[in-house]
Design a protein around this motif. Structure first.
Motif, mmCIF file in Angstrom:
data_model
loop_
_atom_site.group_PDB
_atom_site.id
_atom_site.type_symbol
_atom_site.label_atom_id
_atom_site.label_comp_id
_atom_site.label_asym_id
_atom_site.label_seq_id
_atom_site.Cartn_x
_atom_site.Cartn_y
_atom_site.Cartn_z
ATOM 1 N N TYR A 36 37.940 39.513 34.061
ATOM 2 C CA TYR A 36 38.323 38.922 32.793
ATOM 3 C C TYR A 36 37.078 38.341 32.129
ATOM 4 N N GLN A 38 35.826 35.463 29.099
ATOM 5 C CA GLN A 38 36.246 34.312 28.309
ATOM 6 C C GLN A 38 35.129 33.926 27.353
ATOM 7 N N GLY A 41 35.597 28.613 24.084
ATOM 8 C CA GLY A 41 36.764 28.050 23.416
ATOM 9 C C GLY A 41 37.955 28.974 23.321
ATOM 10 N N GLN A 42 37.923 30.069 24.037
ATOM 11 C CA GLN A 42 39.006 31.059 23.957
ATOM 12 C C GLN A 42 39.703 31.218 25.300
ATOM 13 N N GLY A 43 40.817 31.946 25.277
ATOM 14 C CA GLY A 43 41.480 32.306 26.512
ATOM 15 C C GLY A 43 40.764 33.463 27.182
ATOM 16 N N LEU A 44 41.337 33.967 28.257
ATOM 17 C CA LEU A 44 40.729 35.056 29.002
ATOM 18 C C LEU A 44 41.281 36.395 28.535
ATOM 19 N N LEU A 46 41.434 40.574 29.543
ATOM 20 C CA LEU A 46 41.244 41.542 30.605
ATOM 21 C C LEU A 46 40.217 42.594 30.192
ATOM 22 N N PHE A 90 34.924 36.381 34.758
ATOM 23 C CA PHE A 90 35.629 35.983 35.968
ATOM 24 C C PHE A 90 36.134 37.215 36.704
ATOM 25 N N PHE A 105 40.961 33.322 40.776
ATOM 26 C CA PHE A 105 39.764 33.515 39.966
ATOM 27 C C PHE A 105 38.530 33.048 40.722
ATOM 28 N N LYS A 107 34.580 31.602 40.474
ATOM 29 C CA LYS A 107 34.095 30.459 39.690
ATOM 30 C C LYS A 107 33.430 30.877 38.397
#
Lengths: 115, 114
Positions: A36, A38, A41-44, A46, A90, A105, A107
């Motif tokens: 994933y 990111q 400031g955003q989501g993850l 795919l 990630f 996930f 790190k």
């Protein structure tokens, strides 16, 4: 115990250079494998996934990853990095047993791109 | 056309004051998840709903609760936020559990506790 390791916390590459982000896992059986991304400031989102079959999988944005069972690795690669690829990446294995669902996930590896 | 929508993007609350974060989805997915992501850390699963079936992770504090009144909406309630609860909260959905059901994430709500 199940675990995932992304050994590089932060990587800096020049725009146009190639990229490889490392991921190693320790699971009893081969898990399903995901990468994933990111953006700040955003989501993850795919990038790609591996369940079985061809060990080289293609994803979005020109990324690919290679599953190597002997090394318990699923490294992410891109031949030529763009400035917009600067983000955090990630690796996430998922147990493949019946009824299993939980994604674990790593790190994360933060990628910086030099213009 | 966002598919997993979290509101608000930024939330400020006071120490001990209850706060609710919202998530909605237009994907009609069966599963909805809440993750907590602290600065420079991996997302950590708090709980998930498989349809109406609530599944709490063993190490999720009792301070965190969740509600899913229908397929589209899921809420995260923090009953008495502490300073350590400041984080990005990510909502995600998947069609089903298990393989071939990757997660779709919202853009998150960043919670600040003053």
């Amino acid at each position: 115990a199940q675990s995932v390791t992304q050994p590089d916390i932060h990587i800096t590459v020049s725009e146009g250079a190639s990229l490889e982000l490392r991921c190693n896992y320790s699971y009893g059986a081969t898990p399903y494998l995901f990468w994933y991304v990111q953006s700040p400031g955003q989501g993850l989102q795919l990038l790609l996934k591996y369940f079985s079959g061809d060990t080289l999988v293609q994803g979005i944005k020109g990324f690919e990853a290679e599953f190597k069972r002997s090394q318990s690795s699923f490294n992410l690669r891109k031949p030529s990095v763009h400035w917009s690829d600067a983000a955090e990446y990630f690796c996430a294995p998922q147990c493949s047993g019946a009824g299993s669902y939980q994604l674990t996930f790593g790190k994360g590896t933060k990628l910086s791109v030099i213009p | 056309d966002a598919m997993v929508i979290q509101n608000p993007r930024y939330q400020v609350t006071q120490f001990g004051k209850p706060v609710t974060l919202s998530c909605s989805q237009t994907l009609n997915h069966n599963v909805m998840y809440w993750y907590q992501q602290k600065s420079s850390q991996a997302p950590k699963l708090l709980f998930h709903y498989y349809d109406k079936d609530f599944n709490n992770e063993a190490d999720t504090p009792d301070n965190f609760q969740s509600r899913r009144p229908n397929t589209s909406f899921c809420f995260l309630d923090i009953r008495s936020p502490g300073l350590g609860d400041a984080a990005m909260y990510l909502c995600a959905t998947s069609r089903d559990r298990g393989e071939n059901s990757p997660l779709h994430f919202g853009n998150g709500t960043r919670l600040t506790v003053t």
